[in-house]
Design a protein around this motif. Structure first.
Motif, short mmCIF file in Angstrom:
data_model
loop_
_atom_site.label_atom_id
_atom_site.label_comp_id
_atom_site.label_asym_id
_atom_site.label_seq_id
_atom_site.Cartn_x
_atom_site.Cartn_y
_atom_site.Cartn_z
N THR A 1 4.24 -2.86 -6.12
CA THR A 1 4.87 -3.30 -5.01
C THR A 1 3.90 -2.93 -3.79
O THR A 1 3.86 -1.72 -3.50
CB THR A 1 6.29 -3.08 -4.64
OG1 THR A 1 6.83 -3.72 -5.76
CG2 THR A 1 6.68 -3.60 -3.34
N MET A 2 3.62 -3.74 -2.76
CA MET A 2 3.06 -3.38 -1.54
C MET A 2 3.92 -3.82 -0.36
O MET A 2 4.35 -4.93 -0.28
CB MET A 2 1.77 -4.07 -1.29
CG MET A 2 0.55 -3.59 -2.21
SD MET A 2 -0.89 -3.76 -1.52
CE MET A 2 -1.78 -2.96 -2.60
N ASN A 11 4.88 -6.92 -7.39
CA ASN A 11 3.83 -7.18 -8.51
C ASN A 11 2.60 -7.58 -8.21
O ASN A 11 1.73 -8.44 -8.77
CB ASN A 11 4.45 -8.24 -9.38
CG ASN A 11 5.83 -8.16 -10.00
OD1 ASN A 11 6.01 -7.10 -10.39
ND2 ASN A 11 6.67 -8.79 -9.74
N VAL A 12 1.86 -6.74 -7.16
CA VAL A 12 0.38 -6.91 -6.72
C VAL A 12 -0.18 -6.26 -8.01
O VAL A 12 -0.23 -5.11 -8.54
CB VAL A 12 0.21 -6.14 -5.57
CG1 VAL A 12 -1.35 -6.33 -5.27
CG2 VAL A 12 1.13 -6.75 -4.33
N GLU A 13 -1.34 -7.13 -8.26
CA GLU A 13 -2.11 -6.59 -9.48
C GLU A 13 -3.37 -6.05 -9.35
O GLU A 13 -4.05 -6.61 -8.15
CB GLU A 13 -2.12 -7.78 -10.41
CG GLU A 13 -1.01 -8.27 -11.24
CD GLU A 13 -0.84 -9.40 -12.47
OE1 GLU A 13 -0.99 -9.05 -13.30
OE2 GLU A 13 -1.43 -10.41 -11.80
N TYR A 14 -4.00 -5.33 -10.12
CA TYR A 14 -5.31 -4.74 -10.08
C TYR A 14 -5.86 -4.35 -8.71
O TYR A 14 -6.72 -4.34 -8.08
CB TYR A 14 -6.28 -6.06 -10.11
CG TYR A 14 -5.93 -6.77 -11.43
CD1 TYR A 14 -6.11 -6.24 -12.67
CD2 TYR A 14 -5.59 -8.01 -11.28
CE1 TYR A 14 -5.79 -6.84 -13.93
CE2 TYR A 14 -5.13 -8.69 -12.67
CZ TYR A 14 -5.39 -8.09 -13.84
OH TYR A 14 -4.95 -8.92 -14.97
N VAL A 15 -4.90 -3.17 -8.36
CA VAL A 15 -5.05 -2.45 -7.12
C VAL A 15 -6.27 -1.34 -7.33
O VAL A 15 -5.90 -0.44 -8.41
CB VAL A 15 -3.49 -1.93 -6.74
CG1 VAL A 15 -3.78 -1.19 -5.11
CG2 VAL A 15 -2.46 -2.92 -6.48
N LEU A 24 -8.73 -2.82 -2.63
CA LEU A 24 -8.87 -4.22 -2.99
C LEU A 24 -7.77 -4.56 -4.18
O LEU A 24 -7.40 -3.82 -4.69
CB LEU A 24 -10.29 -4.24 -3.88
CG LEU A 24 -11.52 -4.08 -2.95
CD1 LEU A 24 -12.01 -2.81 -3.03
CD2 LEU A 24 -12.65 -4.93 -3.44
N HIS A 25 -7.25 -5.93 -4.05
CA HIS A 25 -6.35 -5.92 -4.92
C HIS A 25 -6.17 -7.72 -5.31
O HIS A 25 -6.71 -8.41 -4.19
CB HIS A 25 -5.04 -5.54 -4.65
CG HIS A 25 -4.54 -5.81 -3.39
ND1 HIS A 25 -3.99 -7.09 -2.99
CD2 HIS A 25 -4.51 -5.18 -2.08
CE1 HIS A 25 -3.59 -7.30 -1.62
NE2 HIS A 25 -3.85 -5.89 -0.86
#
Length: 66
Positions: A1-2, A11-15, A24-25
């Protein structure tokens, strides 16, 4: 979570953090690529973010130009 003032994105992926709280995400919440849409992070399509996530090792230098 951002999250921050005025936004909450679960559910922000690939942080991949590159400086302080900047990362980068993947960004699933918009399709306005090439337009300022961020609170300081670099938004990528999830497919592109996954590629970078799988490719870059910890310590890979990051240069951001605007």
């Amino acid at each position: 979570t951002m999250s921050g003032p005025g936004y909450w994105l679960p559910n922000v992926e690939y942080v991949m953090y590159f400086y302080s709280g900047y990362a980068l995400h993947g960004a699933y919440w918009h399709n306005n690529w090439g337009q300022p849409m961020s609170h300081g992070c670099v938004n990528l399509r999830n497919t592109d973010a996954k590629w970078f996530y799988d490719f870059a090792e910890v310590g890979t230098p990051v240069t951001v130009q605007f």
